[in-house]
Design a protein around this motif. Structure first.
Motif, PDB file in Angstrom:
ATOM      1  N   PRO A   1     -21.672  -1.856  13.339  1.00  0.00           N
ATOM      2  CA  PRO A   1     -21.920  -3.271  13.661  1.00  0.00           C
ATOM      3  C   PRO A   1     -22.136  -4.138  12.428  1.00  0.00           C
ATOM      4  O   PRO A   1     -21.677  -5.283  12.384  1.00  0.00           O
ATOM      5  CB  PRO A   1     -23.174  -3.218  14.550  1.00  0.00           C
ATOM      6  N   GLU A   2     -22.841  -3.609  11.419  1.00  0.00           N
ATOM      7  CA  GLU A   2     -23.155  -4.441  10.251  1.00  0.00           C
ATOM      8  C   GLU A   2     -21.946  -4.702   9.358  1.00  0.00           C
ATOM      9  O   GLU A   2     -22.007  -5.540   8.450  1.00  0.00           O
ATOM     10  CB  GLU A   2     -24.282  -3.792   9.429  1.00  0.00           C
ATOM     11  N   LEU A   3     -20.826  -3.990   9.594  1.00  0.00           N
ATOM     12  CA  LEU A   3     -19.625  -4.176   8.773  1.00  0.00           C
ATOM     13  C   LEU A   3     -18.487  -4.803   9.569  1.00  0.00           C
ATOM     14  O   LEU A   3     -17.341  -4.816   9.093  1.00  0.00           O
ATOM     15  CB  LEU A   3     -19.175  -2.838   8.185  1.00  0.00           C
ATOM     16  N   GLN A   4     -18.785  -5.328  10.752  1.00  0.00           N
ATOM     17  CA  GLN A   4     -17.736  -5.901  11.584  1.00  0.00           C
ATOM     18  C   GLN A   4     -17.038  -7.069  10.900  1.00  0.00           C
ATOM     19  O   GLN A   4     -15.840  -7.301  11.105  1.00  0.00           O
ATOM     20  CB  GLN A   4     -18.319  -6.365  12.928  1.00  0.00           C
ATOM     21  N   HIS A   5     -17.758  -7.822  10.075  1.00  0.00           N
ATOM     22  CA  HIS A   5     -17.170  -8.996   9.439  1.00  0.00           C
ATOM     23  C   HIS A   5     -16.065  -8.631   8.453  1.00  0.00           C
ATOM     24  O   HIS A   5     -15.234  -9.477   8.088  1.00  0.00           O
ATOM     25  CB  HIS A   5     -18.256  -9.804   8.725  1.00  0.00           C
ATOM     26  N   LEU A   6     -16.032  -7.380   7.999  1.00  0.00           N
ATOM     27  CA  LEU A   6     -14.996  -6.951   7.057  1.00  0.00           C
ATOM     28  C   LEU A   6     -13.704  -6.551   7.758  1.00  0.00           C
ATOM     29  O   LEU A   6     -12.682  -6.363   7.099  1.00  0.00           O
ATOM     30  CB  LEU A   6     -15.503  -5.777   6.212  1.00  0.00           C
ATOM     31  N   ARG A   7     -13.741  -6.378   9.079  1.00  0.00           N
ATOM     32  CA  ARG A   7     -12.565  -6.037   9.876  1.00  0.00           C
ATOM     33  C   ARG A   7     -11.824  -4.824   9.294  1.00  0.00           C
ATOM     34  O   ARG A   7     -10.611  -4.831   9.126  1.00  0.00           O
ATOM     35  CB  ARG A   7     -11.628  -7.238   9.985  1.00  0.00           C
ATOM     36  N   LEU A   8     -12.581  -3.791   9.005  1.00  0.00           N
ATOM     37  CA  LEU A   8     -12.010  -2.633   8.331  1.00  0.00           C
ATOM     38  C   LEU A   8     -11.027  -1.865   9.208  1.00  0.00           C
ATOM     39  O   LEU A   8     -10.087  -1.247   8.681  1.00  0.00           O
ATOM     40  CB  LEU A   8     -13.137  -1.703   7.861  1.00  0.00           C
ATOM     41  N   ARG A   9     -11.206  -1.866  10.499  1.00  0.00           N
ATOM     42  CA  ARG A   9     -10.252  -1.164  11.359  1.00  0.00           C
ATOM     43  C   ARG A   9      -8.898  -1.872  11.366  1.00  0.00           C
ATOM     44  O   ARG A   9      -7.852  -1.222  11.383  1.00  0.00           O
ATOM     45  CB  ARG A   9     -10.801  -1.016  12.776  1.00  0.00           C
ATOM     46  N   ALA A  10      -8.923  -3.188  11.370  1.00  0.00           N
ATOM     47  CA  ALA A  10      -7.662  -3.934  11.339  1.00  0.00           C
ATOM     48  C   ALA A  10      -6.922  -3.718  10.028  1.00  0.00           C
ATOM     49  O   ALA A  10      -5.687  -3.795   9.980  1.00  0.00           O
ATOM     50  CB  ALA A  10      -7.918  -5.420  11.557  1.00  0.00           C
ATOM     51  N   TRP A  11      -7.681  -3.429   8.955  1.00  0.00           N
ATOM     52  CA  TRP A  11      -7.075  -3.258   7.635  1.00  0.00           C
ATOM     53  C   TRP A  11      -7.213  -1.831   7.119  1.00  0.00           C
ATOM     54  O   TRP A  11      -7.140  -1.597   5.920  1.00  0.00           O
ATOM     55  CB  TRP A  11      -7.703  -4.244   6.645  1.00  0.00           C
ATOM     56  N   ALA A  12      -7.379  -0.882   8.036  1.00  0.00           N
ATOM     57  CA  ALA A  12      -7.491   0.521   7.619  1.00  0.00           C
ATOM     58  C   ALA A  12      -6.207   0.991   6.954  1.00  0.00           C
ATOM     59  O   ALA A  12      -6.242   1.778   5.999  1.00  0.00           O
ATOM     60  CB  ALA A  12      -7.824   1.403   8.823  1.00  0.00           C
ATOM     61  N   HIS A  13      -5.042   0.514   7.446  1.00  0.00           N
ATOM     62  CA  HIS A  13      -3.775   0.932   6.842  1.00  0.00           C
ATOM     63  C   HIS A  13      -3.628   0.406   5.420  1.00  0.00           C
ATOM     64  O   HIS A  13      -2.855   0.955   4.629  1.00  0.00           O
ATOM     65  CB  HIS A  13      -2.598   0.452   7.703  1.00  0.00           C
TER      66      HIS A  13
ATOM     67  N   VAL B   1       0.811  -1.203   0.000  1.00  0.00           N
ATOM     68  CA  VAL B   1       0.000   0.000   0.000  1.00  0.00           C
ATOM     69  C   VAL B   1       0.849   1.261   0.000  1.00  0.00           C
ATOM     70  O   VAL B   1       0.358   2.337  -0.349  1.00  0.00           O
ATOM     71  CB  VAL B   1      -0.948  -0.033   1.217  1.00  0.00           C
ATOM     72  N   GLU B   2       2.139   1.165   0.360  1.00  0.00           N
ATOM     73  CA  GLU B   2       2.984   2.358   0.345  1.00  0.00           C
ATOM     74  C   GLU B   2       3.142   2.907  -1.072  1.00  0.00           C
ATOM     75  O   GLU B   2       3.494   4.076  -1.240  1.00  0.00           O
ATOM     76  CB  GLU B   2       4.364   2.064   0.950  1.00  0.00           C
ATOM     77  N   ALA B   3       2.875   2.076  -2.106  1.00  0.00           N
ATOM     78  CA  ALA B   3       2.918   2.565  -3.479  1.00  0.00           C
ATOM     79  C   ALA B   3       1.850   3.621  -3.724  1.00  0.00           C
ATOM     80  O   ALA B   3       1.975   4.446  -4.632  1.00  0.00           O
ATOM     81  CB  ALA B   3       2.746   1.408  -4.460  1.00  0.00           C
ATOM     82  N   ALA B   4       0.781   3.599  -2.925  1.00  0.00           N
ATOM     83  CA  ALA B   4      -0.272   4.607  -3.032  1.00  0.00           C
ATOM     84  C   ALA B   4      -0.071   5.740  -2.040  1.00  0.00           C
ATOM     85  O   ALA B   4      -0.935   6.613  -1.916  1.00  0.00           O
ATOM     86  CB  ALA B   4      -1.640   3.957  -2.803  1.00  0.00           C
ATOM     87  N   GLY B   5       1.060   5.723  -1.329  1.00  0.00           N
ATOM     88  CA  GLY B   5       1.342   6.786  -0.376  1.00  0.00           C
ATOM     89  C   GLY B   5       0.796   6.537   1.015  1.00  0.00           C
ATOM     90  O   GLY B   5       0.753   7.461   1.838  1.00  0.00           O
ATOM     91  N   ALA B   6       0.392   5.293   1.310  1.00  0.00           N
ATOM     92  CA  ALA B   6      -0.144   4.972   2.637  1.00  0.00           C
ATOM     93  C   ALA B   6       0.966   4.400   3.517  1.00  0.00           C
ATOM     94  O   ALA B   6       2.151   4.558   3.217  1.00  0.00           O
ATOM     95  CB  ALA B   6      -1.320   4.010   2.518  1.00  0.00           C
ATOM     96  N   VAL B   7       0.603   3.732   4.590  1.00  0.00           N
ATOM     97  CA  VAL B   7       1.585   3.228   5.555  1.00  0.00           C
ATOM     98  C   VAL B   7       1.530   1.710   5.601  1.00  0.00           C
ATOM     99  O   VAL B   7       0.517   1.098   5.261  1.00  0.00           O
ATOM    100  CB  VAL B   7       1.336   3.813   6.958  1.00  0.00           C
ATOM    101  N   ASP B   8       2.644   1.097   6.025  1.00  0.00           N
ATOM    102  CA  ASP B   8       2.728  -0.362   6.028  1.00  0.00           C
ATOM    103  C   ASP B   8       2.614  -0.945   7.428  1.00  0.00           C
ATOM    104  O   ASP B   8       3.172  -2.000   7.704  1.00  0.00           O
ATOM    105  CB  ASP B   8       4.040  -0.812   5.377  1.00  0.00           C
TER     106      ASP B   8
END
Length: 474
Positions: A377-389, A338-345
């Protein structure tokens, strides 16, 4: 201080020791660490360990022992213990694929990926060379648009009219690839950040839906039943995920048609390259999954973008993309993330941490959106906080079907067997017994600089060898 004197009993030795400690405390931490490293009694062995790891930036240290025995007689053929190593431990590679974390290990991982992909194209590593004759394509699947962004080359034509937020609807400039504006939205208020993050999160499911669809479209094109087609042909694939500058994931994939038993059997005569090409195009267009059931997603269905690149593959090129070029291309992207898009690893721990990141406003908005959606709550299964980076994407960098080619594990085992070649004269079967435990990871400041120098020297040597083999001047 005279050698052999005891600073605890000799006043002169004690004063010399205290003076030395006072001088050391005046040094910067890194220089003080260099003094410690230089006084290490087994420094040469430690340097040998670091060279063996290729100058790994974050080595893992293990302690333990291994004993190799003759299976018939019980004779000890070899015994190794870390008790004789510096610090009673052994350094091994971290094996991180990201170049931003460990360049030496990412280089080795990219090399393994090259052989993994190439063997599925031309054979070798347990794959028969007859796969060269199977229909094969190199495909790029992209994400849809979530709003206009600046693009390299001629950007969007400038328009006088503005969007509903007062932003420009065009640019009119020409951007270089390295321009920081490339990938940034023309109007951040118009950009669909929730849709972008949720598409990234659903990208692995979209890929699976495409592979399932491909069997159905092959069946339709060949005039066979959908249940029958899987008994006649097998779709073998290897794909790598790449981040575009805008932060959306897209997939580069090798697709090969095999017989029902995999690469050892040819596909049926009707499973030709033209049929595969048309089936890929129609299968991509047919992918449509329902979006996550949430008010934040706005409903609708998810699919791939309209931009689709499909290229036939032949050995050696000749107007088509060559096998080696594809393998090298895929291998290159396994060392990036993801650092190729300027984000963090690294993972994000709090919303406050997001505000402190040194990233573009666009990337910050994507990470923030992933964090906030992850709290629903309805999006918990996507674990978006764990994969926000990762901007919502939670799939593996590279995946392949079982029958495509060899595995990373088999490649590493072959390398280890080659490294142990000096024991190849053991004719009898052997048994290995051992016990190992984790004791640490990483370098001290001075060790990190030494390891970086070793890694740089090894990289320079590789470039010299590559240039000599290519007939170039180093």
């Amino acid at each position: 201080m005279t050698a052999g004197t005891n600073p605890y009993t000799d006043p002169t030795a004690r004063r010399a020791f205290l003076d030395r400690e006072a001088r050391l405390r005046q040094l910067p931490p890194t220089e003080r660490d260099f003094v410690r490293l230089g006084e290490m009694p087994d420094l040469n062995r430690w340097l040998e360990q670091i060279r063996t790891t290729g100058g790994c930036a974050e080595p893992v240290y293990l302690a333990g022992h291994t004993t190799t025995l003759d299976a018939d007689t019980g004779e000890v053929l070899r015994h190794y213990s870390t008790g004789t190593e510096p610090g009673d431990r052994l350094a091994v590679r971290c094996r991180n694929r990201r170049a931003s974390r460990c360049a030496p290990c990412s280089w080795e991982h990219s090399g393994d990926t090259f052989h993994l992909v190439r063997s599925g194209l031309v054979g070798g590593k347990g794959v028969p060379e007859t796969v060269r004759t199977h229909p094969r394509l190199f495909v790029t699947l992209t994400a849809p648009s979530f709003g206009p962004v600046h693009r390299a080359g001629d950007c969007h034509p400038a328009w006088r009219r503005r969007c509903e937020h007062g932003g420009c609807q065009g640019c009119g400039r020409t951007h270089l690839e390295a321009d920081p504006l490339v990938g940034q939205p023309l109007c951040s208020d118009c950009y669909d950040y929730p849709g972008h993050v949720l598409w990234n999160a659903m990208a692995p499911a979209l890929w699976k839906a495409f592979r399932d669809n491909l069997y159905h479209h092959l069946a339709t094109g060949a005039g066979v039943g959908r249940s029958e087609v899987r008994t006649l042909v097998r779709v073998s694939t290897a794909k790598v995920a790449e981040y575009q500058k805008r932060g959306a994931v897209h997939f580069h994939a090798v697709i090969r048609l095999d017989g029902p038993d995999g690469p050892t059997t040819p596909p049926p005569p009707w499973a030709a390259e033209d049929l595969l090409l048309e089936a890929v195009r129609s299968a991509v267009a047919a992918v449509a999954l329902p979006g996550p059931d949430s008010m934040a997603s706005g409903g609708g269905r998810l699919g791939f973008g309209a931009q689709l690149d499909v290229h036939p593959l032949i050995t050696g090129g000749g107007g088509h993309i060559s096998d080696d070029a594809v393998a090298a291309y895929v291998a290159k992207y396994t060392s990036k993330s993801v650092e190729a898009a300027g984000a963090v690893d690294r993972r994000i721990e709090s919303l406050a941490e997001i505000q402190a990141l040194r990233v573009s406003p666009h990337v910050r908005a994507l990470i923030t959106t992933a964090w906030r959606l992850g709290g629903l709550p309805e999006l918990q299964h996507l674990r978006l906080r764990a994969w926000a980076h990762m901007l919502g994407y939670r799939g593996h960098c590279l995946t392949k079907t079982r029958a495509y080619s060899t595995t990373y594990g088999q490649l590493r085992a072959a390398r280890a067997e080659h490294a142990c070649g000096l024991y190849a004269d053991w004719d009898d079967e052997t048994v290995a017994e051992g016990a190992w435990r984790f004791v640490g990871t990483g370098h001290t400041p001075a060790e990190a600089l030494v390891a970086a120098g070793i890694a740089e020297d090894l990289a320079t040597n590789r470039e010299i060898v590559r240039a000599e083999q290519a007939g170039e001047r180093p």
